[in-house]
Design an enzyme around this catalytic site. Structure first.
Site, PDB file in Angstrom:
ATOM      1  N   ARG A   1       1.415   6.765 -19.868  1.00 42.35           N
ATOM      2  CA  ARG A   1       1.738   5.463 -19.289  1.00 42.35           C
ATOM      3  C   ARG A   1       0.990   4.381 -20.063  1.00 42.35           C
ATOM      4  NH1 ARG A   1      -1.073   4.803 -14.066  1.00 42.35           N
ATOM      5  NH2 ARG A   1      -2.366   3.354 -15.224  1.00 42.35           N
TER       6      ARG A   1
ATOM      7  N   HIS B   1       0.042   1.080 -13.702  1.00 43.17           N
ATOM      8  CA  HIS B   1       0.819   1.835 -12.721  1.00 43.17           C
ATOM      9  C   HIS B   1       1.905   0.941 -12.134  1.00 43.17           C
ATOM     10  CE1 HIS B   1       1.770   4.667  -9.562  1.00 43.17           C
ATOM     11  NE2 HIS B   1       1.594   3.717  -8.658  1.00 43.17           N
TER      12      HIS B   1
ATOM     13  N   TYR C   1     -10.277   1.776 -15.442  1.00 41.33           N
ATOM     14  CA  TYR C   1     -10.492   3.221 -15.279  1.00 41.33           C
ATOM     15  C   TYR C   1     -10.106   4.068 -16.503  1.00 41.33           C
ATOM     16  CZ  TYR C   1      -5.527   2.879 -13.912  1.00 41.33           C
ATOM     17  OH  TYR C   1      -4.182   2.597 -13.870  1.00 41.33           O
TER      18      TYR C   1
END
Length: 387
Positions: free
Chosen positions: A282, A286, A295
């Protein structure tokens, strides 16, 4: 699990499972086109592609990426409430989408914009959902493409039940290529941890349902990395449920197409479910409410940029004389036109009538809902004439 949690002493070492060998998918990764644009061959899943087919797959990916970029920009300008990005996952979606036959049925998550494109769905219908003017303005039976599912993993149960219905309708294993059908169920690596998904596996295996479980392993379940979700590669989980699992390079549109096509045909022939793990990444967030810089490491993103699914096919086309300057120029113009259509079409969407939502819950409105509708109507009327 907290960041300081101690791993149990039993089982495989995570460094072995998710170490350098698996950073790129491991030796089990099925691939037909390398990140450098070199065509390679596989003993089980090799296919020949014409120049027109290759150009078509490339066009699909370019236009779907433009859809994603435009939708992200629209959200940033306040025109969409949220957007679930697919950046970097174009090959996984286009490869799977183009492997479908018209009679097959798809159960998506909320990120399958590329598969929706392959099923002929107007992208503006997707934008309407994320703009909040409707709850999904398409009839699933018109496209054999179900409405987006926001509840994580729930669509796999729907898909398995639908596949079992296909069995009872006699459209599986007849030998008629125009009749036999299968179901393609999409979900992500994070959803694989949900009970619904594992229950779907059990039912599909028990009833030999004609369903392909297509997992886009993009390495992140929102902010949790894959090594927090599984101590073995995801595709290996299928064996515990009694059906085969495969790992394909999800950034290789050719391999994804070949593997999904084979799995769907296996399902149509009555041989039951298959788990396909499309190993991808990805590249974006998100959703547009997420900040992935909090993160994950920039170095990881830079590493995966070198595996870009569109760039590798472009290199292959140019190196082998399969796309001339006019082809690429025309595609750029088509992408620009699509962008213009999406921007203008999104902004022109009319707001829904607030009371319409009450009309689409029951075939016959019960008294309790009618009372709620009337109360809400009175509330809205209280603002009339207000400045």
């Amino acid at each position: 699990m907290s960041d300081g949690a101690v791993q149990p002493e039993f089982g495989p070492d995570l460094a072995e499972v998710f170490g350098p060998a698996h950073a790129d998918g491991g030796p089990e990764l099925i691939q037909l086109l390398t990140p450098e644009g070199e065509r390679v061959h596989h003993p089980e899943f090799d296919l020949d592609f014409s120049a027109e087919e290759l150009q078509g797959l490339y066009r699909d990916m370019v236009l779907v990426r433009r859809l994603d970029v435009e939708a992200t920009a629209l959200q940033r300008h306040g025109e969409l409430g949220i957007w679930a990005q697919l950046l970097g996952q174009e090959a996984a979606q286009i490869g799977a989408g183009r492997a479908l036959r018209s009679q097959d049925f798809v159960f998506p998550t909320y990120r399958e914009h590329g598969v929706a494109w392959c099923r002929g769905l107007d992208p503006l219908k997707l934008l309407g959902l994320f703009r909040g003017v409707d709850h999904g303005d398409w009839n699933p039976s018109d496209y054999n493409f179900n409405l987006y599912t926001i509840v994580i993993g729930a669509q796999t149960l729907h898909a398995t039940g639908y596949a079992m219905g296909m069995q009872r309708d006699g459209v599986v294993g007849t030998g008629d290529p125009d009749r036999d059908a299968a179901v393609l169920a999409h979900f992500g690596d994070g959803a694989s941890s949900q009970g619904d998904v594992n229950e779907a596996f059990i039912f599909a295996a028990s009833y030999n349902a004609p369903v392909v479980f297509f997992c886009q392993n993009n390495q992140w379940a929102i902010s949790e990395p894959i090594e927090r979700q599984s101590r073995i590669p995801l595709y290996q989980r299928a064996l515990g449920f009694g059906f085969p699992g495969l790992r394909v390079d999800g950034n290789d549109v050719l391999a994804t197409y070949a593997v999904t096509r084979a799995a769907l045909q296996r399902a149509r022939d009555g041989q039951g479910p298959t788990f396909v793990e499309a190993y991808t990444y990805r590249m974006g967030a998100h959703t547009t409410t997420d900040d992935p810089t909090r993160y994950r490491l920039t170095a990881d993103v830079e590493h995966w940029k070198l595996k870009d699914p569109i760039a590798r096919l472009e290199v292959y086309l140019k190196r082998n004389g399969l796309g001339d300057d006019d082809f690429f120029a025309d595609l750029t113009a088509e992408a620009d036109e699509l962008g213009h259509t999406l921007r203008e079409g999104c902004k022109a969407m009319p707001d829904p009538e607030p009371l319409e939502i009450f009309d689409r819950v029951y075939a016959e409105t019960p008294p309790e809902l009618a009372a709620q509708r009337d109360g809400f109507a009175d509330y809205l009327a209280s603002f009339e004439g207000a400045h």
